[in-house]
Design a protein around this motif. Sequence first.
Motif: not given
Ligand code: MG
Length: 538
Positions: A274-280, A317-319, A387-389
Amino acid sequence: MDLQKYINHLFQSIKSKLSEWLSLEDGETILAEDVYRFLHSIKGTSGTLQLVNLMQVSDGLLNKLDRYKKEWDITDLKTFLFPIIELTYSHENFNESVISDEPVFHTNAPLIQIIDDDVSLLMLLKDVLEEKNWIVVTNTNPDKAVKQYFEMKPDCLILDIQLPHKDGFQVLQEIQEHNEKHFIPTIMISIKNNKQTRIEAYQKGADDFLNKPIDIQELVAKIERHLQRKRIFEQSVLIDELTQVYNRKFLVESLPRFFQHFNRSKEEFSICIVDIDFFKKINDTYGHLMGDKVLKEFAQYLKSHIRTLDMIYRYGGEEFVIVFPKTTNKEAKGRIEELIKGFSQKVFSHNDIDFSVSFSAGVFTVEDESVTMDEAFKRADSSLYEAKRLGRARVECSQLVDNVYQKVILNISVVDDDIIIRTILAQILESLTIKHVELNIKVFENGPSFLNSEHAKEDINHFLILDGIMPIMDGLEVLQKIKQSSNAHRYKVLMLTGRKSKNEIEHALKLGADDYVIKPFYVRELKERIERMLNRMK
Ligand code: MG
Ligand code: GH3
């Protein structure tokens, strides 16, 4: 009035009726009316004798009877009457007339391995330590012990220095070679309590030393402390400081174990990245401190919304990586979807500005032996990318299509001359479901009928529960014949022995029995033990 006499009489007559029925061949039948009368009379008498549990059990069974049924097939009847059979056995052996609901062992009970050639001591320690609800395996033979160590991965090892063929130091060395990264507390015990021996023990990897004769209380206290430290140790260095979930190091260490477990159990499990969306953007907009807070809360949210058997790791990171044991692709997808929905409803605030955060996920389910760890991970990762795409805040899955399982067959035999015990054991075994394993269970009333059976000779893994004392051929003789046979390596043998039969236990372990259980046994405890052994045999 002395009720005990009547209670004993009641159980005696129940036993004799049960024995009569259980001795019938499969396929034979009993009149339903007889079963009704049997239960009805138990209910009446047990009520009078204040045997509340027996009364409830018989009443419960009476209520389940089908009024229109004319006769019972003996196999069905055995299953149906099992609660009565179990109560009769408990009464006879422990003078107990209640069935306890609590299993004696907890599923995660620590496993203690003791290696010592002094059988009296082994028996005593096993007894004492099992009272602590620990599971204890014992070995007298060092080679077998090393093998069992790697198979069972104990939580604590107690090792004698003086052993036949090989000393405890050599055993320790063999274990260390394969086992550098594992933290398994090892207590050495020896009659040689000089400084030199103690130093050598510590130098070769022992964590503790206790001289013989052993002070049992001290040993128990030491084991307790070691187990406690093992738990703390495992938690402390393997947890990510910021988010308080397992770290990447632990993921790398534990992922192979999921694969090993899969190879044995064939229980599918799902790996999810899992990875947070637009974390940057969160960092850029609200600052890194806020970013950290989101990360922490994200990890805690996931952790508190997954099952205790699921594992979560910060991959970087955020993963994060979540491993869902015993979970199909569809189930994993469903769970992640709920997590995504739940987490996106959470409101964060920064300087009176509210915002929400979403995440995306990729899942791969391991359900085929041909998949390597790298491959599984890559596939989960490419699903995450997908999923991101496809717009984020969603989960994508990947699964191998041709997931045809091959069921492993495991032969199981019970050899015991006592019909009640045979029936109880057969029922225990039949009640077990071990995923992707077909249990082929047979019972035998004596050694020769077992040894001459096709079942015994088949070239497949075999779990044998063997009574030590039998009239026609002694259990030890059966064990010896099995161990001399060409498919000896196929066998794991659990001996049932009498409480006071030290020689028998000694002999059994020497002949290669894998474990022993003292009769009379608690049905639930034995069930738990057998289940563990079978799971480790797959
Ligand atoms: Mg991310
Ligand atoms: P996407 O939705 O495609 O995943 O975009 P993203 O911006 O979330 O992903 P990207 O990989 O572009 O950026 C991740 C950022 O996370 C970059 C890095 O500075 C930040 N980050 C990594 N670890 C930490 C941390 O421990 N704390 C904070 N605050 N930020 C971190």
